[in-house]
Design a protein around this motif. Structure first.
Motif, PDB file in Angstrom:
ATOM      1  N   LYS A  42       2.785 -13.722   8.290  1.00  0.00           N
ATOM      2  CA  LYS A  42       1.767 -13.842   7.233  1.00  0.00           C
ATOM      3  C   LYS A  42       2.407 -14.160   5.884  1.00  0.00           C
ATOM      4  N   THR A  43       1.762 -15.007   5.144  1.00  0.00           N
ATOM      5  CA  THR A  43       2.174 -15.536   3.821  1.00  0.00           C
ATOM      6  C   THR A  43       3.316 -16.554   3.929  1.00  0.00           C
ATOM      7  N   TYR A  44       3.941 -16.708   5.072  1.00  0.00           N
ATOM      8  CA  TYR A  44       5.003 -17.695   5.243  1.00  0.00           C
ATOM      9  C   TYR A  44       4.451 -18.939   5.943  1.00  0.00           C
ATOM     10  N   PRO A  45       5.045 -20.100   5.677  1.00  0.00           N
ATOM     11  CA  PRO A  45       4.464 -21.359   6.153  1.00  0.00           C
ATOM     12  C   PRO A  45       4.670 -21.607   7.651  1.00  0.00           C
ATOM     13  N   LEU A 228      11.669 -12.228   7.451  1.00  0.00           N
ATOM     14  CA  LEU A 228      11.343 -13.409   6.638  1.00  0.00           C
ATOM     15  C   LEU A 228      11.600 -13.206   5.158  1.00  0.00           C
ATOM     16  N   GLY A 229      11.745 -11.956   4.725  1.00  0.00           N
ATOM     17  CA  GLY A 229      11.938 -11.674   3.307  1.00  0.00           C
ATOM     18  C   GLY A 229      10.727 -10.975   2.720  1.00  0.00           C
ATOM     19  N   MET A 230      10.865 -10.533   1.484  1.00  0.00           N
ATOM     20  CA  MET A 230       9.762  -9.846   0.801  1.00  0.00           C
ATOM     21  C   MET A 230       8.601 -10.822   0.580  1.00  0.00           C
ATOM     22  N   ARG A 231       7.403 -10.320   0.794  1.00  0.00           N
ATOM     23  CA  ARG A 231       6.221 -11.142   0.523  1.00  0.00           C
ATOM     24  C   ARG A 231       5.841 -11.025  -0.944  1.00  0.00           C
ATOM     25  N   ASN A 232       5.275 -12.120  -1.504  1.00  0.00           N
ATOM     26  CA  ASN A 232       4.831 -12.062  -2.891  1.00  0.00           C
ATOM     27  C   ASN A 232       3.587 -11.224  -3.044  1.00  0.00           C
ATOM     28  N   THR A 233       2.698 -11.318  -2.078  1.00  0.00           N
ATOM     29  CA  THR A 233       1.460 -10.566  -2.150  1.00  0.00           C
ATOM     30  C   THR A 233       1.518  -9.458  -1.119  1.00  0.00           C
ATOM     31  N   LEU A 234       1.015  -8.308  -1.472  1.00  0.00           N
ATOM     32  CA  LEU A 234       1.004  -7.179  -0.558  1.00  0.00           C
ATOM     33  C   LEU A 234      -0.236  -7.238   0.305  1.00  0.00           C
ATOM     34  N   ARG A 235      -0.024  -7.371   1.611  1.00  0.00           N
ATOM     35  CA  ARG A 235      -1.149  -7.167   2.502  1.00  0.00           C
ATOM     36  C   ARG A 235      -0.670  -7.012   3.926  1.00  0.00           C
TER      37      ARG A 235
END
Ligand SMILES: *Cc1c(COP(=O)(O)O)cnc(C)c1O
Length: 235
Positions: A42-45, A228-235
């Motif tokens: 999620k949040t990654y392409p 994948l690394g830290m997400r910019n948005t929390l969800r």
């Protein structure tokens, strides 16, 4: 970042995560491959899904239909066909869309949602696997079935020809010790397997608590940040 650099980065974090899971299994006295990895993308392409699939990742998790549907299509167009796990809160009006690309829906927490998925899944070539998301502290506010709803959902899913009851999914409550949370989940899982033999999947454990989940019998861990690394948005 170039594709090659990203692939190298993902390969390195994937090796670390796989090692962590294997160590946790051995420390728990379980077979080294007792817990499978679901990569939470999620949040990654879609390009990351394609790279991960190329690195041998077989299962990916997504939590929003609007994001997952086009991502699954893009990955498929590129020849990447991992198993798609839907792990987020799901509204009934999205059941048809999710049943179109998901292989597993892990976040079924009401009879009403199970019934909507049953209808949505009738035209699928293969049954849609369902995990029941349980609320470990019996607080349904953050998603997850509380109290006896678990058993009602399990009976509905088990009786639906278009659905396959796989087992349980849970997220440890923030204010609980992970070990206490996953111990409770293991008790619920044993109860479910007694009622519906074969429904033995336990999807539990994330980047911060996978070791505790594996100690208490997780068969699938869902890892995003560590991979994948830290997400910019929390969800
Ligand atoms: C985002 C998410 C994960 C992954 O969490 P990380 O801490 O990034 O590993 C796992 N399970 C669910 C239900 C999630 O929403």
């Amino acid at each position: 970042m170039t594709d090659v650099a990203r692939r190298d980065q993902l390969a390195a974090s994937l090796a670390e995560v796989r090692e962590r899971i294997a160590r946790a299994c051995v420390a728990a006295g379980r077979p080294v491959d007792a817990a499978r990895l679901t990569a939470v993308t999620k949040t990654y392409p879609a390009s990351d899904v394609i790279l991960l699939a190329g690195l041998g990742v077989t299962d990916v998790g997504e939590s929003r239909d609007q994001e997952a549907e086009p991502k699954a299509a893009a990955a498929r167009a590129a020849g990447a066909a991992p198993r798609w796990h839907f792990i987020g809160q799901l509204q009934r009006n999205k059941a048809r869309s999710v049943a179109g690309y998901a292989d597993v829906v892990e976040s079924v927490d009401s009879v009403r949602l199970a019934t909507a998925l049953e209808r949505a899944a009738v035209d699928r070539p293969a049954p849609l696997e369902v995990l029941i998301q349980v609320s470990i502290d019996d607080d349904p506010a953050r998603g997850g079935a509380a109290g006896d709803e678990l058993w009602r959902i399990s009976d509905v899913v088990a009786a639906a020809p278009a659905l396959l009851l796989g087992g349980l999914m849970a997220v440890a409550p923030r204010d609980w010790e992970p070990d206490r949370a996953f111990e409770r989940l293991a008790v619920l899982s044993a109860g479910l397997a007694e009622r519906h033999p074969g429904a033995t999947t336990i999807s539990a454990g994330m980047s911060g608590d996978l070791e505790a989940a594996v100690r208490h019998g997780a068969t699938h861990v869902r890892i995003g940040t560590s991979l994948l690394g830290m997400r910019n948005t929390l969800r």
